[in-house]
Motif scaffolding. Structure first.
Motif, PDB file in Angstrom:
ATOM      1  N   LEU A   5       0.859  -1.138   0.097  1.00 21.39           N
ATOM      2  CA  LEU A   5       0.038   0.051  -0.032  1.00 21.39           C
ATOM      3  C   LEU A   5       0.784   1.290   0.015  1.00 21.39           C
ATOM      4  N   LYS A   6       0.270   2.449  -0.558  1.00 21.37           N
ATOM      5  CA  LYS A   6       1.094   3.568  -0.466  1.00 21.37           C
ATOM      6  C   LYS A   6       0.313   4.696   0.105  1.00 21.37           C
ATOM      7  N   LEU A   7       0.778   5.738   0.667  1.00 19.83           N
ATOM      8  CA  LEU A   7       0.063   6.863   1.109  1.00 19.83           C
ATOM      9  C   LEU A   7      -0.429   7.716  -0.233  1.00 19.83           C
ATOM     10  N   TYR A   8      -1.641   8.498  -0.014  1.00 19.97           N
ATOM     11  CA  TYR A   8      -2.176   9.235  -1.096  1.00 19.97           C
ATOM     12  C   TYR A   8      -1.871  10.544  -0.451  1.00 19.97           C
ATOM     13  N   ILE A   9      -1.027  11.352  -1.069  1.00 24.16           N
ATOM     14  CA  ILE A   9      -0.673  12.766  -0.721  1.00 24.16           C
ATOM     15  C   ILE A   9      -0.718  13.635  -2.009  1.00 24.16           C
ATOM     16  N   ASN A  10      -1.426  14.642  -1.801  1.00 22.36           N
ATOM     17  CA  ASN A  10      -1.629  15.752  -2.950  1.00 22.36           C
ATOM     18  C   ASN A  10      -1.867  15.009  -4.352  1.00 22.36           C
ATOM     19  N   GLY A  11      -2.920  13.939  -4.120  1.00 21.98           N
ATOM     20  CA  GLY A  11      -3.127  13.434  -5.601  1.00 21.98           C
ATOM     21  C   GLY A  11      -2.203  12.458  -5.993  1.00 21.98           C
ATOM     22  N   GLU A  12      -1.311  11.880  -5.328  1.00 20.45           N
ATOM     23  CA  GLU A  12      -0.366  11.048  -5.889  1.00 20.45           C
ATOM     24  C   GLU A  12      -0.186   9.770  -4.634  1.00 20.45           C
ATOM     25  N   TRP A  13      -0.001   8.691  -5.328  1.00 24.30           N
ATOM     26  CA  TRP A  13       0.383   7.449  -4.490  1.00 24.30           C
ATOM     27  C   TRP A  13       1.816   7.575  -4.050  1.00 24.30           C
ATOM     28  N   VAL A  14       2.203   7.535  -2.926  1.00 23.63           N
ATOM     29  CA  VAL A  14       3.724   7.673  -2.777  1.00 23.63           C
ATOM     30  C   VAL A  14       4.084   6.861  -1.778  1.00 23.63           C
ATOM     31  N   ASP A  15       5.406   6.318  -1.629  1.00 16.71           N
ATOM     32  CA  ASP A  15       5.966   5.498  -0.641  1.00 16.71           C
ATOM     33  C   ASP A  15       6.420   6.496   0.568  1.00 16.71           C
ATOM     34  N   SER A  16       6.242   5.776   1.774  1.00 16.64           N
ATOM     35  CA  SER A  16       6.880   6.404   2.860  1.00 16.64           C
ATOM     36  C   SER A  16       8.377   6.323   2.722  1.00 16.64           C
ATOM     37  N   ILE A  17       8.956   7.458   3.421  1.00 12.73           N
ATOM     38  CA  ILE A  17      10.652   7.173   3.454  1.00 12.73           C
ATOM     39  C   ILE A  17      10.859   6.233   4.442  1.00 12.73           C
ATOM     40  N   ASN A  18       9.786   6.150   5.470  1.00 11.00           N
ATOM     41  CA  ASN A  18      10.187   4.933   6.619  1.00 11.00           C
ATOM     42  C   ASN A  18      10.110   3.822   6.102  1.00 11.00           C
ATOM     43  N   GLU A  43       6.524  13.489   7.221  1.00 13.53           N
ATOM     44  CA  GLU A  43       5.433  13.388   6.257  1.00 13.53           C
ATOM     45  C   GLU A  43       4.003  13.851   6.515  1.00 13.53           C
ATOM     46  N   THR A  44       3.753  13.503   7.722  1.00 13.06           N
ATOM     47  CA  THR A  44       2.243  14.266   8.355  1.00 13.06           C
ATOM     48  C   THR A  44       2.214  15.565   8.224  1.00 13.06           C
ATOM     49  N   GLU A  45       3.246  16.110   8.570  1.00 14.87           N
ATOM     50  CA  GLU A  45       3.549  17.784   8.971  1.00 14.87           C
ATOM     51  C   GLU A  45       3.429  18.209   7.507  1.00 14.87           C
ATOM     52  N   LYS A  46       3.986  17.617   6.420  1.00 13.54           N
ATOM     53  CA  LYS A  46       4.125  18.411   5.317  1.00 13.54           C
ATOM     54  C   LYS A  46       2.600  18.012   4.373  1.00 13.54           C
ATOM     55  N   THR A  47       2.005  16.932   4.697  1.00 16.31           N
ATOM     56  CA  THR A  47       0.633  16.609   4.261  1.00 16.31           C
ATOM     57  C   THR A  47      -0.255  17.690   4.738  1.00 16.31           C
ATOM     58  N   ILE A  48      -0.035  17.833   6.009  1.00 14.10           N
ATOM     59  CA  ILE A  48      -1.097  18.962   6.641  1.00 14.10           C
ATOM     60  C   ILE A  48      -0.895  20.455   6.030  1.00 14.10           C
ATOM     61  N   ARG A  49       0.414  20.627   5.534  1.00 12.78           N
ATOM     62  CA  ARG A  49       0.647  21.705   4.860  1.00 12.78           C
ATOM     63  C   ARG A  49       0.108  21.843   3.668  1.00 12.78           C
ATOM     64  N   PRO A 197     -10.477  18.206  -6.818  1.00 16.91           N
ATOM     65  CA  PRO A 197      -9.336  18.657  -7.166  1.00 16.91           C
ATOM     66  C   PRO A 197      -8.274  18.066  -6.337  1.00 16.91           C
ATOM     67  N   LYS A 198      -7.110  17.901  -6.817  1.00 20.01           N
ATOM     68  CA  LYS A 198      -5.787  17.634  -6.298  1.00 20.01           C
ATOM     69  C   LYS A 198      -5.598  18.324  -5.005  1.00 20.01           C
ATOM     70  N   GLY A 199      -5.107  17.414  -3.943  1.00 22.97           N
ATOM     71  CA  GLY A 199      -4.759  18.281  -2.779  1.00 22.97           C
ATOM     72  C   GLY A 199      -5.762  18.535  -1.669  1.00 22.97           C
ATOM     73  N   VAL A 200      -6.886  18.110  -2.046  1.00 24.66           N
ATOM     74  CA  VAL A 200      -8.048  18.187  -1.159  1.00 24.66           C
ATOM     75  C   VAL A 200      -8.064  17.072  -0.033  1.00 24.66           C
ATOM     76  N   ALA A 201      -8.105  15.784  -0.569  1.00 23.44           N
ATOM     77  CA  ALA A 201      -8.264  14.577   0.154  1.00 23.44           C
ATOM     78  C   ALA A 201      -7.005  13.899   0.212  1.00 23.44           C
ATOM     79  N   HIS A 202      -6.342  13.565   1.553  1.00 20.26           N
ATOM     80  CA  HIS A 202      -5.136  13.010   1.778  1.00 20.26           C
ATOM     81  C   HIS A 202      -5.413  11.707   2.439  1.00 20.26           C
ATOM     82  N   LEU A 203      -4.643  10.535   2.455  1.00 17.53           N
ATOM     83  CA  LEU A 203      -4.776   9.405   3.063  1.00 17.53           C
ATOM     84  C   LEU A 203      -3.383   9.085   3.778  1.00 17.53           C
ATOM     85  N   LEU A 204      -3.299   9.317   5.060  1.00 17.18           N
ATOM     86  CA  LEU A 204      -2.150   8.836   5.480  1.00 17.18           C
ATOM     87  C   LEU A 204      -2.165   7.569   6.392  1.00 17.18           C
ATOM     88  N   MET A 205      -1.292   6.417   6.295  1.00 17.27           N
ATOM     89  CA  MET A 205      -1.400   5.295   7.057  1.00 17.27           C
ATOM     90  C   MET A 205      -0.315   5.419   7.891  1.00 17.27           C
TER      91      MET A 205
END
Ligand code: NAP
Ligand code: MG
Length: 490
Positions: A5-18, A43-49, A197-205
């Motif tokens: 699984l990947k994180l969904y941040i700013n409209g993209e599926w991304v790997d965590s650096i962890n 990553e959480t703080e960046k997503t919040i921003r 729109p991109k950047g409205v909804a984010h998913l953080l596991m």
């Protein structure tokens, strides 16, 4: 093949650096179904921003309600088209039965449908006052909404928050429970295909103490909406004090189900079974304390136990199963420990009381429907939320005693009364200190009705117009319709 699984941040599926991964298990057999990322604090703080930036851009927060309604309907349509997949994922990941999961998926879709419809109804007010003053009361989105949900209804609890939070125009960050991210991931895949729109909804596991805590503490989050345990809820409220963000809490319960001797016994037994054993008892509003009037106690217990013993426990994807697995080994052990405590406290087990390790169920987390009798209000099994298929049955003499026992709890989420005397039933239910109540039924509710608790069961309400209010600020705009000096000074 194990899904990564990947994180969904700013409209993209991304790997965590962890590099750490959380293994996602099927609780019916302990098979690894996926590996989930664990987002870092950074990553959480960046997503919040990012969520904040999107909010401030107005791309969603200032969009027309009709446009938001249209996109909510797109999400509902996509979920409807993927109903089967969502049911399968929920069964695999949470352990509940297909029937239960199907009902959750339908309710989740209805939630989007409901808020999409609500957006087409005006929800402001205007007043005309003295001195040509026209006052408008309007609703605006709050900002960035942090949504933290538990594992018992991974899809439904998420969507009870996502739908109204998006409807109101907020940017959202959803954090599913660490062990049950599967349906949230699927819904975000669907959301990605819509015009949101991109950047409205984010998913953080990630873990509650990192991702959840960072959301609750952040000065850039404007509301934290949490469903889960009272203990963690208390911590969230404390963490939220920095910027005095709005806090919405849907917490635990120990709800009374009061059965009078004039109730239709067959109906009362049937609904009481549903009240506690649906979802294997891992339901915040479960009727986990049955209070029976003295005269019918023995007959009620006999009938209740007879039916509890017949409940078919098994893997959720088996079509014969009526009650599924417990969500995790940890939760199963917690329930087994409470059963041990109950026995030690002197309560008597009328049925159940053990883990089930037969017929291929040995690899899963299954517990027998368990009924405790001869219990008293001071016992831990009566006071504390067990969150499993364990019910206690107590007796009462009259209305006064029924109310006294019913309200003798720090919780106030739900409650029910069974009686054929409507006046008495209403008299009693109005005295139960709880937010969700039933007369001659259990668990059934409507998306229009506000859901939430009194006392330590929480703050605020989900669903209905109240559920939208939670994610909105209220502004008054006072307009002078005849601008001229008021000459207050000289
Ligand atoms: P929980 O610990 O309250 O977790 C609920 C959510 O909060 C999860 O997403 C969790 O993340 C997150 N979380 C945990 N610690 C956090 C923190 N310090 N700051 C912010 N978020 C945090 O509930 P649980 O562990 O799933 O279950 C424990 C008990 O809670 C249950 O046995 C039951 O009594 C109660 N419960 C009640 C409800 C309800 O609907 N009222 C639902 C579930 C559980 P992680 O998953 O990563 O820890
Ligand atoms: Mg926890």
């Amino acid at each position: 093949m194990t899904q990564h699984l990947k994180l969904y941040i700013n409209g993209e599926w991304v790997d965590s650096i962890n590099p750490q991964r959380q293994e996602i298990l099927n609780p019916a057999n302990q098979e690894v179904i996926a590996k989930a990322p664990k987002a870092t604090k950074d990553e959480t703080e960046k997503t919040i921003r990012t969520a904040k930036k999107t909010f401030e851009s107005g791309v969603w927060s200032e969009s027309d309600p009709q446009e938001r309604s249209r996109i909510l309907l797109q999400i509902a349509d996509k979920m409807r088209a993927n109903q089967e997949v969502l049911v399968t994922l929920e069964v695999e990941n949470n352990g509940k039965t297909k029937r239960e999961a199907a009902s959750d998926v339908t309710d989740a879709i209805n939630t989007f449908q409901y808020y999409a419809d609500l957006l087409n109804n005006p929800n402001g007010q205007t007043y005309e006052g003295d001195d040509d003053l026209q006052t408008m009361i309007i609703k605006e989105p709050i900002g960035v909404a942090g949504l933290i949900v538990p594992w018992n209804f991974p899809l439904l609890m998420s969507m009870w928050k996502v739908a109204p939070a998006l409807a109101a125009g907020n940017s959202i960050i959803l954090k599913p429970a660490g062990i049950t991210p599967m349906t949230a991931v699927k819904v975000f895949e669907l959301i990605d295909e819509t015009d949101l729109p991109k950047g409205v909804a984010h998913l953080l596991m990630g873990s509650g103490s990192v991702v959840g805590q960072t959301i609750a503490e952040s000065d850039d989050v404007d509301i934290v909406s949490f469903t889960g345990s009272t203990e963690v809820g208390r911590g969230i409220m404390q963490a939220a004090t920095g910027n005095l963000k709005k806090v919405s809490l849907e917490l635990g319960g120990k709800s009374p189900n009061i059965i009078f001797d004039d109730a239709d016994l067959r109906t009362a037994v049937d609904h009481a079974l549903f009240g506690i054993f649906m979802g294997s008892g891992q339901v915040c509003s479960s009727g986990s304390r049955i209070l029976v009037q003295e005269g019918i106690h023995d007959e009620f217990v006999a009938k209740f136990v007879e039916r509890a013993k017949r409940i078919k426990v098994g893997p959720g994807n088996n079509k014969d199963s009526e009650m599924g697995a417990i969500v995790s080994e940890k939760q199963m052990e917690r329930i087994v420990e409470y059963i041990r405590i109950g026995k030690e406290e002197g309560a008597r087990i009328a049925c159940g009381g053990k883990r089930i390790e037969r017929d291929g169920m040995e690899k899963g987390f299954f517990i027998e429907p368990t009924v405790f009798v001869d219990v008293t209000s001071d016992m831990r099994i009566v006071k504390e939320e067990i969150f499993g298929p364990v019910v206690t049955i107590q007796t009462f003499k009259d209305e006064t005693e029924a109310i006294k026992i019913a309200n003798d709890t720090v919780y106030g989420l739900a409650g029910a009364v069974f009686s054929s005397d409507q006046d008495k039933a209403m008299r009693i239910i109005k005295k139960v200190r709880a937010g969700i109540t039933w007369v001659n039924t259990y668990h059934l509710t409507n998306v229009q009705a506000p859901w939430g608790g009194y006392k330590q069961s929480g703050i605020g309400r989900s669903l209905g117009t109240y559920g939208l209010d939670e994610y909105q600020e209220t502004k008054q705009i006072n307009v002078n319709m005849d601008p001229k000096p008021i000459q207050w000074f000289g």
